[in-house]
Design a protein around this motif. Structure first.
Motif, PDB file in Angstrom:
ATOM      1  N   PHE A 112      74.285 -77.446 134.666  1.00 15.03           N
ATOM      2  CA  PHE A 112      73.631 -77.422 135.946  1.00 15.03           C
ATOM      3  C   PHE A 112      74.505 -77.118 137.782  1.00 15.03           C
ATOM      4  O   PHE A 112      76.022 -77.397 138.116  1.00 15.03           O
ATOM      5  CB  PHE A 112      72.971 -79.523 136.964  1.00 15.03           C
ATOM      6  CG  PHE A 112      72.435 -79.393 135.295  1.00 15.03           C
ATOM      7  CD1 PHE A 112      70.682 -79.216 135.384  1.00 15.03           C
ATOM      8  CD2 PHE A 112      73.176 -80.041 133.789  1.00 15.03           C
ATOM      9  CE1 PHE A 112      70.464 -79.946 134.318  1.00 15.03           C
ATOM     10  CE2 PHE A 112      71.381 -80.373 133.156  1.00 15.03           C
ATOM     11  CZ  PHE A 112      70.558 -80.552 133.299  1.00 15.03           C
ATOM     12  N   ARG A 113      73.991 -75.720 137.465  1.00 12.12           N
ATOM     13  CA  ARG A 113      75.048 -75.816 139.267  1.00 12.12           C
ATOM     14  C   ARG A 113      74.016 -75.069 140.564  1.00 12.12           C
ATOM     15  O   ARG A 113      72.836 -73.858 139.786  1.00 12.12           O
ATOM     16  CB  ARG A 113      76.321 -74.214 139.078  1.00 12.12           C
ATOM     17  CG  ARG A 113      76.652 -75.132 137.925  1.00 12.12           C
ATOM     18  CD  ARG A 113      77.721 -73.573 137.791  1.00 12.12           C
ATOM     19  NE  ARG A 113      78.458 -74.417 136.705  1.00 12.12           N
ATOM     20  CZ  ARG A 113      79.819 -73.203 136.010  1.00 12.12           C
ATOM     21  NH1 ARG A 113      79.382 -70.983 136.587  1.00 12.12           N
ATOM     22  NH2 ARG A 113      80.221 -73.066 134.799  1.00 12.12           N
ATOM     23  N   HIS A 114      73.673 -75.986 141.624  1.00 10.43           N
ATOM     24  CA  HIS A 114      73.101 -75.268 142.819  1.00 10.43           C
ATOM     25  C   HIS A 114      73.957 -74.316 142.885  1.00 10.43           C
ATOM     26  O   HIS A 114      73.819 -74.103 144.032  1.00 10.43           O
ATOM     27  CB  HIS A 114      73.243 -75.958 143.602  1.00 10.43           C
ATOM     28  CG  HIS A 114      72.074 -76.152 144.751  1.00 10.43           C
ATOM     29  ND1 HIS A 114      71.786 -75.202 145.554  1.00 10.43           N
ATOM     30  CD2 HIS A 114      70.667 -76.468 144.266  1.00 10.43           C
ATOM     31  CE1 HIS A 114      70.034 -75.388 146.499  1.00 10.43           C
ATOM     32  NE2 HIS A 114      69.723 -75.650 145.361  1.00 10.43           N
ATOM     33  N   GLU A 115      73.187 -72.559 142.300  1.00 19.35           N
ATOM     34  CA  GLU A 115      73.984 -71.243 142.826  1.00 19.35           C
ATOM     35  C   GLU A 115      72.194 -70.873 142.773  1.00 19.35           C
ATOM     36  O   GLU A 115      70.999 -71.017 143.702  1.00 19.35           O
ATOM     37  CB  GLU A 115      74.121 -70.729 142.185  1.00 19.35           C
ATOM     38  CG  GLU A 115      75.172 -71.011 141.419  1.00 19.35           C
ATOM     39  CD  GLU A 115      75.911 -69.957 140.467  1.00 19.35           C
ATOM     40  OE1 GLU A 115      76.565 -68.840 140.340  1.00 19.35           O
ATOM     41  OE2 GLU A 115      75.959 -70.634 138.985  1.00 19.35           O
ATOM     42  N   ARG A 116      72.392 -69.387 144.092  1.00 20.35           N
ATOM     43  CA  ARG A 116      71.233 -68.424 144.493  1.00 20.35           C
ATOM     44  C   ARG A 116      70.319 -67.865 142.575  1.00 20.35           C
ATOM     45  O   ARG A 116      71.054 -67.492 141.832  1.00 20.35           O
ATOM     46  CB  ARG A 116      71.371 -67.418 144.997  1.00 20.35           C
ATOM     47  CG  ARG A 116      70.646 -67.014 145.784  1.00 20.35           C
ATOM     48  CD  ARG A 116      71.325 -66.053 147.089  1.00 20.35           C
ATOM     49  NE  ARG A 116      71.918 -64.828 146.401  1.00 20.35           N
ATOM     50  CZ  ARG A 116      71.271 -64.047 145.558  1.00 20.35           C
ATOM     51  NH1 ARG A 116      70.035 -63.563 145.806  1.00 20.35           N
ATOM     52  NH2 ARG A 116      71.971 -62.196 145.782  1.00 20.35           N
ATOM     53  N   GLY A 120      69.780 -63.717 134.817  1.00 16.20           N
ATOM     54  CA  GLY A 120      71.527 -64.479 134.717  1.00 16.20           C
ATOM     55  C   GLY A 120      72.042 -65.173 135.020  1.00 16.20           C
ATOM     56  O   GLY A 120      73.194 -65.375 134.667  1.00 16.20           O
ATOM     57  N   ARG A 121      71.456 -65.643 136.621  1.00 15.88           N
ATOM     58  CA  ARG A 121      72.033 -66.280 136.739  1.00 15.88           C
ATOM     59  C   ARG A 121      70.845 -67.946 137.295  1.00 15.88           C
ATOM     60  O   ARG A 121      70.283 -67.679 138.338  1.00 15.88           O
ATOM     61  CB  ARG A 121      72.393 -65.787 137.971  1.00 15.88           C
ATOM     62  CG  ARG A 121      73.928 -67.073 139.333  1.00 15.88           C
ATOM     63  CD  ARG A 121      75.105 -66.291 140.245  1.00 15.88           C
ATOM     64  NE  ARG A 121      76.065 -65.622 139.555  1.00 15.88           N
ATOM     65  CZ  ARG A 121      76.358 -65.816 139.107  1.00 15.88           C
ATOM     66  NH1 ARG A 121      76.669 -66.916 139.314  1.00 15.88           N
ATOM     67  NH2 ARG A 121      77.569 -64.769 138.516  1.00 15.88           N
ATOM     68  N   TYR A 122      71.190 -69.139 137.108  1.00 15.77           N
ATOM     69  CA  TYR A 122      70.655 -70.519 137.504  1.00 15.77           C
ATOM     70  C   TYR A 122      70.558 -71.339 137.074  1.00 15.77           C
ATOM     71  O   TYR A 122      71.670 -71.480 137.432  1.00 15.77           O
ATOM     72  CB  TYR A 122      69.664 -70.809 135.856  1.00 15.77           C
ATOM     73  CG  TYR A 122      69.005 -68.363 135.263  1.00 15.77           C
ATOM     74  CD1 TYR A 122      68.229 -68.138 136.059  1.00 15.77           C
ATOM     75  CD2 TYR A 122      69.705 -68.532 133.828  1.00 15.77           C
ATOM     76  CE1 TYR A 122      67.466 -67.176 135.263  1.00 15.77           C
ATOM     77  CE2 TYR A 122      69.305 -67.310 133.724  1.00 15.77           C
ATOM     78  CZ  TYR A 122      68.183 -66.188 134.185  1.00 15.77           C
ATOM     79  OH  TYR A 122      67.451 -65.191 133.582  1.00 15.77           O
TER      80      TYR A 122
HETATM   81 MG    MG Z   1      80.192 -68.864 138.877  1.00 14.66          MG
END
Ligand code: MG
Ligand code: ATP
Length: 422
Positions: A112-116, A120-122
């Motif tokens: 779990f990562r609070h990215e934008r 390919g990026r969740y």
């Molecule tokens: Mg990263």
């Protein structure tokens, strides 16, 4: 109608039409890892927050801005794991797996990562992580990398290439760090806010900047390789030599520093040009100081993690229509008698043919409705049982994929018919 509830942004359902590719990937990875003697370990998804600030590093994207951290009902600070290495090391120390031992471990699960969120990026994504402990020499670095290269081959993936670098030991990195601070300080005006923040706390991370405006400044920064200690250089030379011997192609990228603090010496990424900006499908490196940093005895470690969503989307694009999880047959039963007889027959078939994938119609329906369901199921054959068939102990076989006449065969021949086609 009641209001519909949606999934959380950046967290996705994997629908039944996509799961066969996931299963194929997971099974292939599982088999490959077993062939190299790696064992699975399963850790909790939630850990104390301190684990990640100590392992991943305070001044990292993950710890600064991306963690799903919360206080539970006891007032404990907890975090949904953003990566697996920290938990794996924690578990190894806790259960005494490292002392005087070598361990080859792997795990899989959501991170779990609070990215934008973007392609390919969740915010919830799946990793398969692999770690080897207790081996300081470059042979294990080469083994891990070779194993990943074989895995791409096994999966039929093309256009992934290997980038390699060495970060040296902690001491040489400290000297390099100072050189970077001196260098970037000259450009203080042009640095973006991230870079400014990191200038004194973690200047190596500026090299990792994804901001195109920073590219030129970064390109002329001092080269890490000029600062690397002799032993780390020898380790790297040995790794390259081993990869050459094994025929694994790579390019050396001295700007590859990786986003987590715990790496030392070897770092690597497998990158594809087929997925746009999110092209790294597998990344890792050596972290010889991490076990000690988390309270264990000094133990070498090296590992990597693969991004399952990214690999699945490569498979989707590249694998030549792998026929995955296709149903062999759909059993149609018309009439009450046929329904009872059919359920018996289908159980006998499943017992006799463990490979057979057969779906038995449930919930009744007209013959026409059942044929429609059979067609939609993707099965190769429809097996049809009506009252005539029950009476004559026959079954009708209709191909759903080819234009051939349907045929009626004796029920005791259906097993050999199916076994010759699956
Ligand atoms: Mg990263
Ligand atoms: P990136 O540079 O793409 O942010 P990273 O260096 O943060 O990646 P790692 O922490 O090394 O990534 O994780 C290993 C792999 O996990 C990545 O190479 C990628 O394939 C996958 N991954 C990382 N973050 C995400 C995410 N938010 N969504 C999907 N996959 C991810």
């Amino acid at each position: 109608m009641a209001k519909k509830i949606q999934s959380i942004r950046g967290m996705h359902d994997v629908l039944p039409e996509q799961t066969p590719l996931w299963q194929y990937l997971e099974q292939t990875v599982r088999d490959t890892l077993a062939r190299y003697g790696y064992q699975e370990i399963r850790m909790p998804i939630v850990e104390v927050s301190e684990l990640f600030s100590r392992a991943v590093g305070e001044v990292t994207d993950i710890v600064e801005k991306e963690m799903y951290a919360f206080t539970d009902r006891n007032g404990d600070r907890l975090t949904l794991r953003p990566e697996g290495t920290a938990g794996c090391v924690r578990a190894g120390i806790q259960h005494g797996l490292f002392f005087n031992q070598q361990q080859r471990l792997w795990y899989t699960g959501p991170m779990f990562r609070h990215e934008r969120p973007q392609k390919g990026r969740y915010r919830q994504f799946q990793q398969i992580g692999v770690e080897a402990f207790g081996i300081a020499s470059a042979d294990i670095d080469a083994e891990l990398i070779t194993m990943t290269a074989n895995l791409w081959q096994e999966l039929g993936l093309k256009n992934v290439h290997l980038e390699l670098n060495t970060l040296g030991d902690n001491q040489s990195r400290a000297i390099y760090r100072k050189a970077l601070i001196d260098y970037f300080s000259q450009y203080n005006e042009q640095l973006d806010s991230d870079a400014k923040n990191r200038l004194h706390s973690n200047p190596l991370r500026i090299l990792d900047s994804k901001n195109p405006k920073m590219r030129e400044i970064v390109a002329n920064a001092p080269d890490l390789y000029d600062y690397i200690d002799a032993e780390s250089k020898a380790h790297f030379t040995e790794l390259c030599h081993r990869l050459d011997t094994l025929g694994i192609a790579y390019s050396i990228n001295s700007r590859l520093v990786r986003g987590l603090d715990y790496y030392s010496r070897t770092v690597f990424e497998w990158i594809t040009t087929d997925l746009g900006a999110q092209g790294t499908v597998c990344a890792g490196g050596r972290y010889d100081g991490l076990v000690e940093q988390l309270g264990g005895r000094a133990t070498s470690g090296i590992g990597f993690a693969m991004g399952v969503e990214r690999l699945v989307s490569l498979l989707e694009d590249q694998a030549d229509s792998v026929a995955l999880n296709r149903l062999d047959a759909y059993l149609i039963m018309a009439g009450e008698e046929a329904q009872l007889a059919g359920m018996q027959l289908v159980e006998q078939l499943r017992q006799a043919l463990p490979q057979l994938r057969i779906l038995a119609n449930c919930g009744g329906g007209s013959f026409k409705a059942q044929i429609k369901r059979a067609d939609k199921s993707g099965a190769t054959f429809a097996l049809i049982l009506g009252s005539n068939e029950v009476r004559d102990k026959t079954i009708t076989i209709k191909s759903l994929r080819q234009k051939v006449a349907q045929e009626s065969i004796a029920q005791d021949k259906v097993e050999s018919f199916l076994s010759s086609t699956i």
